[in-house]
Design an enzyme around this catalytic site. Structure first.
Site, PDB file in Angstrom:
ATOM      1  N   LYS A 195     124.476  28.524 -45.606  1.00 14.98           N
ATOM      2  CA  LYS A 195     125.010  27.842 -44.438  1.00 14.98           C
ATOM      3  C   LYS A 195     124.966  26.346 -44.698  1.00 14.98           C
ATOM      4  O   LYS A 195     124.003  25.830 -45.241  1.00 14.98           O
ATOM      5  CB  LYS A 195     124.192  28.163 -43.182  1.00 14.98           C
ATOM      6  CG  LYS A 195     124.066  29.645 -42.891  1.00 14.98           C
ATOM      7  CD  LYS A 195     123.117  29.891 -41.733  1.00 14.98           C
ATOM      8  CE  LYS A 195     122.920  31.375 -41.488  1.00 14.98           C
ATOM      9  NZ  LYS A 195     122.224  32.028 -42.614  1.00 14.98           N
TER      10      LYS A 195
ATOM     11  N   ASP B   3     121.380  30.664 -51.133  1.00 14.41           N
ATOM     12  CA  ASP B   3     121.817  29.724 -50.110  1.00 14.41           C
ATOM     13  C   ASP B   3     122.680  28.598 -50.675  1.00 14.41           C
ATOM     14  O   ASP B   3     122.848  28.457 -51.884  1.00 14.41           O
ATOM     15  CB  ASP B   3     120.601  29.127 -49.391  1.00 14.41           C
ATOM     16  CG  ASP B   3     120.003  30.072 -48.360  1.00 14.41           C
ATOM     17  OD1 ASP B   3     120.655  31.081 -48.048  1.00 14.41           O
ATOM     18  OD2 ASP B   3     118.896  29.797 -47.876  1.00 14.41           O
TER      19      ASP B   3
ATOM     20  N   MET C  25     116.887  17.833 -41.724  1.00 15.79           N
ATOM     21  CA  MET C  25     118.093  18.167 -40.950  1.00 15.79           C
ATOM     22  C   MET C  25     118.302  17.194 -39.790  1.00 15.79           C
ATOM     23  O   MET C  25     118.619  17.586 -38.679  1.00 15.79           O
ATOM     24  CB  MET C  25     117.997  19.613 -40.426  1.00 15.79           C
ATOM     25  CG  MET C  25     117.841  20.655 -41.518  1.00 15.79           C
ATOM     26  SD  MET C  25     117.589  22.328 -40.907  1.00 15.79           S
ATOM     27  CE  MET C  25     115.924  22.202 -40.237  1.00 15.79           C
TER      28      MET C  25
END
Length: 256
Positions: free
Chosen positions: A61, A39, A174
């Site tokens: 991502k 990742d 996030m």
């Protein structure tokens, strides 16, 4: 005679950012990898634990910069395992803490591929800890919530409104793009004087900490150009960090 391929996918948590914080079991899995799918938040140094012959593919991502859709990553795990053998799916933090590890595992097992999970140190606890902030402390906080700042629909989790009414420490992953919404939730419950810290790139050499209160954190975040990846931690435990003590001493002097 070609060796018989034995397909397997191992989900490995790489930890919060510092490459030394991966577990020994995670390193041993990388040692035996035929393929590594990694990742965006993975330190490239970790790839050195895999054999030189291993295929190493980036499937990460980042906000606004998607590499592969999740469905494509799932299929890639299966197809590469069938073709090459042992696939290590290397994910930041812990794969089962907002890492979509369970979704990947479900798909892979449905396809009849053998799987293993090697947990990682989650950034939700490790990043505050390295900054000197304990998520719990006797007499200060008896519990903690870990909440996503961005749900699958793109919105702020409704659980935050419940967390804001408690005395628990709240860790938001996030959530940097939702800072104004987060502040609004706490203001609605008259928590504007609650300590809050935003820890960007925690546990790495690029770590940057912005601390203050609900009522002034937006201004400070703007001044410090805060951006993802970052952890937001809210609660009285933020004052417990010796790294941040000066911030709150200055605040007390100002109010006096």
């Amino acid at each position: 005679m070609n060796p018989i391929i034995q397909p397997k996918v191992t989900l490995v948590g790489a930890g919060p950012g510092d490459p030394d914080l991966i577990t020994l079991k995670g390193v041993l899995a990388l040692n035996k990898a035929d393929v590594v799918l990694y990742d965006a938040l993975i330190d490239p140094v970790l790839l050195d634990h895999a054999p030189a012959s291993a295929i190493k593919l980036f499937v990460g991502k980042r906000v606004g910069k998607h590499s592969l859709p999740q469905e494509d990553t799932n299929q890639l795990c299966v197809s590469l395992a069938r073709k090459h053998g042992h696939v290590v799916r290397l994910k930041g933090g812990d794969p089962f803490v907002f890492g979509r590890g369970a979704e990947e595992l479900d798909y892979i097992e449905t396809c009849g591929i053998s799987t293993e999970v090697i947990p990682g140190i989650t950034s939700a606890i490790a990043v505050p800890a390295v900054a000197g902030v304990p998520v719990t402390k006797r007499g200060v906080s008896e519990s903690f919530w870990v909440v996503t700042g961005t749900t699958s629909s793109g919105g702020l989790s409704r659980d935050l409104a419940l967390a804001a009414q408690s005395t628990a420490t709240v860790v938001i992953l996030m959530g940097t793009k939702k800072l104004a919404e987060i502040v609004s939730v706490y203001r609605n419950y008259e928590q504007q004087d609650l300590p809050i810290a935003i820890i960007q790139s925690g546990t790495t050499r690029d770590e940057k900490i912005t601390a203050g209160y609900i009522h002034d954190i937006e201004e400070k975040a703007f001044e410090n150009n805060v951006e993802a990846p970052a952890i937001i931690i809210i609660g009285e435990v933020v004052r417990e960090s010796t790294k941040l003590a000066e911030v709150y001493r200055e605040a007390v002097k100002y109010t006096l």
